[in-house]
Design a protein around this motif. Structure first.
Motif, PDB file in Angstrom:
ATOM      1  N   UNK A  60       0.753  -1.219  -0.117  1.00 21.24           N
ATOM      2  CA  UNK A  60      -0.003   0.122   0.253  1.00 21.24           C
ATOM      3  C   UNK A  60       0.824   1.298   0.049  1.00 21.24           C
ATOM      4  N   UNK A  61       0.044   2.505  -0.113  1.00 24.22           N
ATOM      5  CA  UNK A  61       0.853   3.748  -0.020  1.00 24.22           C
ATOM      6  C   UNK A  61       1.683   3.978   0.919  1.00 24.22           C
ATOM      7  N   UNK A  62       3.099   4.435   1.063  1.00 27.00           N
ATOM      8  CA  UNK A  62       3.694   4.921   2.149  1.00 27.00           C
ATOM      9  C   UNK A  62       3.134   5.494   3.096  1.00 27.00           C
ATOM     10  N   UNK A  63       2.211   6.471   2.715  1.00 27.57           N
ATOM     11  CA  UNK A  63       1.330   7.026   3.821  1.00 27.57           C
ATOM     12  C   UNK A  63       0.546   6.443   4.795  1.00 27.57           C
ATOM     13  N   UNK A  64       0.205   5.241   4.262  1.00 26.36           N
ATOM     14  CA  UNK A  64      -0.512   4.114   5.304  1.00 26.36           C
ATOM     15  C   UNK A  64       0.311   3.463   5.923  1.00 26.36           C
ATOM     16  N   UNK A  65       1.591   3.640   6.090  1.00 22.97           N
ATOM     17  CA  UNK A  65       2.352   2.815   7.100  1.00 22.97           C
ATOM     18  C   UNK A  65       2.400   3.420   8.496  1.00 22.97           C
ATOM     19  N   UNK A  66       2.712   2.670   9.245  1.00 19.17           N
ATOM     20  CA  UNK A  66       3.102   3.001  10.675  1.00 19.17           C
ATOM     21  C   UNK A  66       4.288   2.648  11.054  1.00 19.17           C
ATOM     22  N   UNK A  67       5.144   3.482  11.778  1.00 22.75           N
ATOM     23  CA  UNK A  67       6.412   3.288  12.327  1.00 22.75           C
ATOM     24  C   UNK A  67       6.523   3.066  13.766  1.00 22.75           C
ATOM     25  N   UNK A  68       7.214   1.978  14.190  1.00 24.78           N
ATOM     26  CA  UNK A  68       7.429   1.725  15.454  1.00 24.78           C
ATOM     27  C   UNK A  68       8.967   1.809  15.912  1.00 24.78           C
ATOM     28  N   UNK A  69       9.192   2.722  16.709  1.00 25.36           N
ATOM     29  CA  UNK A  69      10.570   2.965  17.253  1.00 25.36           C
ATOM     30  C   UNK A  69      10.539   2.627  18.870  1.00 25.36           C
ATOM     31  N   UNK A  70      11.788   2.655  19.507  1.00 30.21           N
ATOM     32  CA  UNK A  70      11.903   2.241  20.952  1.00 30.21           C
ATOM     33  C   UNK A  70      12.277   3.648  21.325  1.00 30.21           C
ATOM     34  N   UNK A  71      11.668   4.464  22.437  1.00 33.56           N
ATOM     35  CA  UNK A  71      12.070   5.597  22.956  1.00 33.56           C
ATOM     36  C   UNK A  71      11.789   5.736  24.382  1.00 33.56           C
ATOM     37  N   UNK A  72      12.538   6.146  25.207  1.00 29.20           N
ATOM     38  CA  UNK A  72      12.498   6.277  26.776  1.00 29.20           C
ATOM     39  C   UNK A  72      11.950   4.807  27.074  1.00 29.20           C
ATOM     40  N   UNK A  73      12.357   3.689  26.634  1.00 25.00           N
ATOM     41  CA  UNK A  73      11.906   2.439  27.309  1.00 25.00           C
ATOM     42  C   UNK A  73      10.564   2.183  26.927  1.00 25.00           C
ATOM     43  N   UNK A  74       9.998   2.367  25.776  1.00 32.01           N
ATOM     44  CA  UNK A  74       8.675   2.151  25.143  1.00 32.01           C
ATOM     45  C   UNK A  74       8.658   2.264  23.991  1.00 32.01           C
ATOM     46  N   UNK A  75       7.823   1.601  23.138  1.00 28.72           N
ATOM     47  CA  UNK A  75       7.644   1.797  21.813  1.00 28.72           C
ATOM     48  C   UNK A  75       6.839   3.295  21.456  1.00 28.72           C
ATOM     49  N   UNK A  76       7.393   3.978  20.408  1.00 25.67           N
ATOM     50  CA  UNK A  76       6.819   5.209  20.047  1.00 25.67           C
ATOM     51  C   UNK A  76       6.426   4.701  18.555  1.00 25.67           C
ATOM     52  N   UNK A  77       5.142   5.170  18.252  1.00 25.32           N
ATOM     53  CA  UNK A  77       4.355   4.975  17.230  1.00 25.32           C
ATOM     54  C   UNK A  77       4.129   6.180  16.302  1.00 25.32           C
ATOM     55  N   UNK A  78       4.497   6.250  15.003  1.00 29.46           N
ATOM     56  CA  UNK A  78       4.484   7.601  14.372  1.00 29.46           C
ATOM     57  C   UNK A  78       3.869   6.847  13.080  1.00 29.46           C
ATOM     58  N   UNK A  79       3.620   7.921  12.113  1.00 33.74           N
ATOM     59  CA  UNK A  79       2.821   7.688  10.771  1.00 33.74           C
ATOM     60  C   UNK A  79       4.190   7.624   9.821  1.00 33.74           C
ATOM     61  N   UNK A  80       3.798   6.879   9.009  1.00 33.13           N
ATOM     62  CA  UNK A  80       4.991   6.784   7.917  1.00 33.13           C
ATOM     63  C   UNK A  80       4.814   8.024   6.766  1.00 33.13           C
ATOM     64  N   UNK A  81       5.680   7.739   5.877  1.00 27.41           N
ATOM     65  CA  UNK A  81       6.672   6.893   5.499  1.00 27.41           C
ATOM     66  C   UNK A  81       7.988   7.295   6.375  1.00 27.41           C
ATOM     67  N   UNK A  82       8.815   6.220   6.371  1.00 24.96           N
ATOM     68  CA  UNK A  82      10.091   6.189   7.162  1.00 24.96           C
ATOM     69  C   UNK A  82      10.716   7.410   6.981  1.00 24.96           C
ATOM     70  N   UNK A  83      10.912   7.740   5.715  1.00 25.85           N
ATOM     71  CA  UNK A  83      11.489   9.129   5.419  1.00 25.85           C
ATOM     72  C   UNK A  83      11.257   9.841   4.051  1.00 25.85           C
ATOM     73  N   UNK A  84      11.489  10.871   3.854  1.00 28.83           N
ATOM     74  CA  UNK A  84      11.251  11.476   2.587  1.00 28.83           C
ATOM     75  C   UNK A  84      12.261  11.120   1.755  1.00 28.83           C
ATOM     76  N   UNK A  85      11.698  10.343   0.479  1.00 26.60           N
ATOM     77  CA  UNK A  85      12.438   9.749  -0.511  1.00 26.60           C
ATOM     78  C   UNK A  85      11.910   9.989  -1.829  1.00 26.60           C
ATOM     79  N   UNK A  86      12.468   9.674  -2.763  1.00 27.92           N
ATOM     80  CA  UNK A  86      12.093   9.882  -4.101  1.00 27.92           C
ATOM     81  C   UNK A  86      11.292   8.466  -4.479  1.00 27.92           C
ATOM     82  N   UNK A  87      11.695   7.491  -3.825  1.00 27.97           N
ATOM     83  CA  UNK A  87      11.305   6.354  -4.156  1.00 27.97           C
ATOM     84  C   UNK A  87      10.941   5.487  -3.005  1.00 27.97           C
TER      85      UNK A  87
END
Length: 130
Positions: A60-87
């Protein structure tokens, strides 16, 4: 040996098959597009018949992705895409072949106008070369 063939693209609007939404592909004469589509479908059939194509999936479209990172000892969820990219990763195919050379031969056939194809060995038992 197992390999993942990753298709990086940025169709506008996001859609599949991705070439249908890419200017480099759309600018080609219809006859050439029809030939490329037929060659791609034939290749997929041949890979399936040989048992080399294990699976594939469009994403699906990158905008529909969710990103999961570790921050301050717990998961942090943000909207995707991972980075601004041409592809972005648009889809993948999992293949199982006898040699690295065969994997490269297949990956080269996946390359198309306006897209980048990445070939990467898996790390599973029986996966690609290290």
């Amino acid at each position: 040996m197992k390999y993942v063939i990753m298709i990086h693209s940025n169709p506008q609007p996001w859609g599949h098959p991705t070439p249908d939404y890419l200017p480099d592909y759309q600018d080609m004469p219809q006859e050439q597009r029809d030939r490329l589509n037929a060659e791609f479908e034939k290749m997929l059939g041949e890979l399936h018949e040989r048992g080399e194509l294990l699976t594939g999936e469009a994403l699906g479209a990158p905008e529909s992705s969710r990103l999961y990172r570790w921050d301050d000892g717990k998961p942090l969820v943000t909207d995707g895409p991972y980075s601004e990219a041409k592809e972005h990763l648009a889809g993948f195919f999992l293949i199982d072949v006898d040699t690295h050379a065969r994997a490269e031969e297949i990956a080269a056939r996946f390359a198309g106008p306006g897209e980048t194809v990445e070939l990467r060995p898996t790390m599973w038992p029986g996966g690609g070369e290290q």
